[in-house]
Scaffold this motif. Structure first.
Motif, PDB file in Angstrom:
ATOM      1  N   ARG A 265       0.765  -1.146   0.026  1.00  0.00           N
ATOM      2  CA  ARG A 265       0.074  -0.113   0.003  1.00  0.00           C
ATOM      3  C   ARG A 265       0.735   1.287   0.123  1.00  0.00           C
ATOM      4  O   ARG A 265       0.756   2.134  -0.574  1.00  0.00           O
ATOM      5  CB  ARG A 265      -0.856   0.043   1.414  1.00  0.00           C
ATOM      6  N   LEU A 266       1.903   1.255   0.686  1.00  0.00           N
ATOM      7  CA  LEU A 266       2.578   2.406   0.788  1.00  0.00           C
ATOM      8  C   LEU A 266       3.448   2.651  -0.407  1.00  0.00           C
ATOM      9  O   LEU A 266       3.407   3.698  -0.882  1.00  0.00           O
ATOM     10  CB  LEU A 266       3.974   1.986   1.973  1.00  0.00           C
ATOM     11  N   ARG A 267       4.072   1.889  -1.148  1.00  0.00           N
ATOM     12  CA  ARG A 267       4.553   1.896  -2.588  1.00  0.00           C
ATOM     13  C   ARG A 267       3.350   2.512  -3.507  1.00  0.00           C
ATOM     14  O   ARG A 267       3.908   3.629  -4.278  1.00  0.00           O
ATOM     15  CB  ARG A 267       5.317   0.608  -3.032  1.00  0.00           C
ATOM     16  N   ARG A 268       2.254   1.870  -3.439  1.00  0.00           N
ATOM     17  CA  ARG A 268       1.219   2.397  -4.184  1.00  0.00           C
ATOM     18  C   ARG A 268       0.903   3.905  -4.136  1.00  0.00           C
ATOM     19  O   ARG A 268       0.901   4.713  -4.901  1.00  0.00           O
ATOM     20  CB  ARG A 268       0.013   1.612  -4.282  1.00  0.00           C
ATOM     21  N   ARG A 269       0.688   4.221  -2.794  1.00  0.00           N
ATOM     22  CA  ARG A 269       0.235   5.654  -2.387  1.00  0.00           C
ATOM     23  C   ARG A 269       1.438   6.603  -2.754  1.00  0.00           C
ATOM     24  O   ARG A 269       1.204   7.809  -3.186  1.00  0.00           O
ATOM     25  CB  ARG A 269       0.121   5.656  -0.816  1.00  0.00           C
ATOM     26  N   ALA A 270       2.748   6.013  -2.721  1.00  0.00           N
ATOM     27  CA  ALA A 270       3.834   7.038  -3.271  1.00  0.00           C
ATOM     28  C   ALA A 270       4.152   7.028  -4.713  1.00  0.00           C
ATOM     29  O   ALA A 270       4.826   7.776  -5.247  1.00  0.00           O
ATOM     30  CB  ALA A 270       5.303   6.388  -2.491  1.00  0.00           C
ATOM     31  N   GLY A 271       3.192   6.176  -5.447  1.00  0.00           N
ATOM     32  CA  GLY A 271       3.349   6.145  -6.989  1.00  0.00           C
ATOM     33  C   GLY A 271       4.472   5.416  -7.459  1.00  0.00           C
ATOM     34  O   GLY A 271       4.338   5.726  -8.742  1.00  0.00           O
TER      35      GLY A 271
END
Length: 332
Positions: A265-271
């Motif tokens: 989720r963190l990687r997706r939120r950071a794009g």
């Protein structure tokens, strides 16, 4: 020794017992020619050599029993390691159908066919399957269930790993901003430790808040948490210094329980949709060398036995400037 009238030295005559030995030896030579040994030597030359009962005296066993014994010998390993072993051994049993086979009857050719057919998609998977299969036969060999390891005759495949680039300062800030959002704040401390201390993801899941030494300004990774079994202390630098101000129960784990899901989720939120494995650790190594210019210090803090892996796989200084390294180690 005696001297003849002509001045030549004559060797002494053989003594009676020496004459017997000479006579026996001549008989032995003639018997070889005649394909028959004298009785006086047959008991010595034809009797079988005594067996070494300390090695190889046990009877053989089935492959499934040898596999179970090998797993049992490693039951003290970490749960994640055991899960990986069971995953590979389950597939080996499924594809080989060797459960009831005498382990001594399994050939190198059969092992090679198994690995090439069912584990040959990548050099990494092939290598891990070969290692697991080799360990089963090695344990059986030590127990005296087989005389040799058939996997010894199978060469490993060379690994051509993708070059991993260091994250840019913009990507690092995007990750930090994502970790500051409401549903991802439990990832903040773990992210800081992986980026500014080079902690491995597997080690991160085993660290507790007691491992943060605020007085010495470092994080301790002991043998129970370390991947390689060694102990190291890594200074809290850059944004990791914030951990000195965080207060949590000493026995609480730093990483959240749903680690893998939160990390995705963190990687997706950071794009950051295209993610290379161990990118944070590679980023730490590259910025570290650019900033400190000390390969030995980096090797010690990374927990490597030598600098070979750093030189060949980790370090990627392309597009990293001295100014960028200064900014990285002074981020908050």
């Amino acid at each position: 020794m005696t001297t003849t009238a002509s001045g030549f030295t004559q060797p002494p005559l053989p003594q009676p017992h020496e004459q017997e030995l000479v006579s026996l030896f001549l008989k032995f030579i003639r018997s070889i020619r005649d394909q028959q040994l004298p009785d006086s030597l047959s008991s010595v030359c034809l009797s079988p050599a005594p067996r070494n009962h300390a090695h190889g005296a046990q009877e053989s066993t089935t492959f499934i029993r040898a596999l179970q014994a090998s797993l049992n010998a490693r039951k003290h390993r970490r749960p994640s390691t055991l899960a990986d072993l069971r995953s590979y051994t389950t597939r080996i049993l499924k594809f080989s159908r060797w459960e009831e086979r005498d382990i001594r009857s399994i050939s190198c050719r059969e092992c090679r066919n198994l690995l090439n057919t069912h584990f040959g998609k990548s050099a990494h998977i092939f290598g891990k399957a070969r290692t697991v299969l080799h360990s089963i036969f090695s344990h059986a060999e030590r127990q005296g269930w087989c005389e040799h390891n058939p996997v010894d005759g199978i060469d490993t495949r060379p690994l051509y790993e993708e070059k991993i680039r260091a994250l840019t300062l913009k990507e690092i800030r995007a990750l930090m901003e994502a970790a500051d959002t409401e549903n991802l704040r439990d990832m903040d401390a773990a992210l800081r430790l992986m980026l500014w201390c080079g902690v491995r993801p597997g080690e991160m899941q085993r660290l507790k808040w007691r491992d943060i030494d605020r007085r010495e300004n470092c994080v301790y990774i002991d043998s129970n948490a370390s991947k390689t079994g060694g102990t190291r202390a890594i200074p809290l630098r850059g944004a990791a210094r914030k951990l000195r101000r965080m207060q949590f129960p000493p026995e609480e784990r730093i990483a959240p329980r749903n680690w893998l899901r939160q990390w995705a989720r963190l990687r997706r939120r950071a794009g950051l949709l295209h993610w290379q494995r161990d990118a944070l650790r590679h980023t730490f190594a590259s910025f570290h060398l650019k900033y400190f210019h000390n390969l030995y210090l980096l090797q010690e803090e990374m927990g490597h036995r030598d600098s070979h892996l750093l030189r060949t796989r980790y370090l990627n200084l392309r597009n990293i400037s001295a100014r960028g390294a200064h900014v990285f180690f002074n981020m908050e």
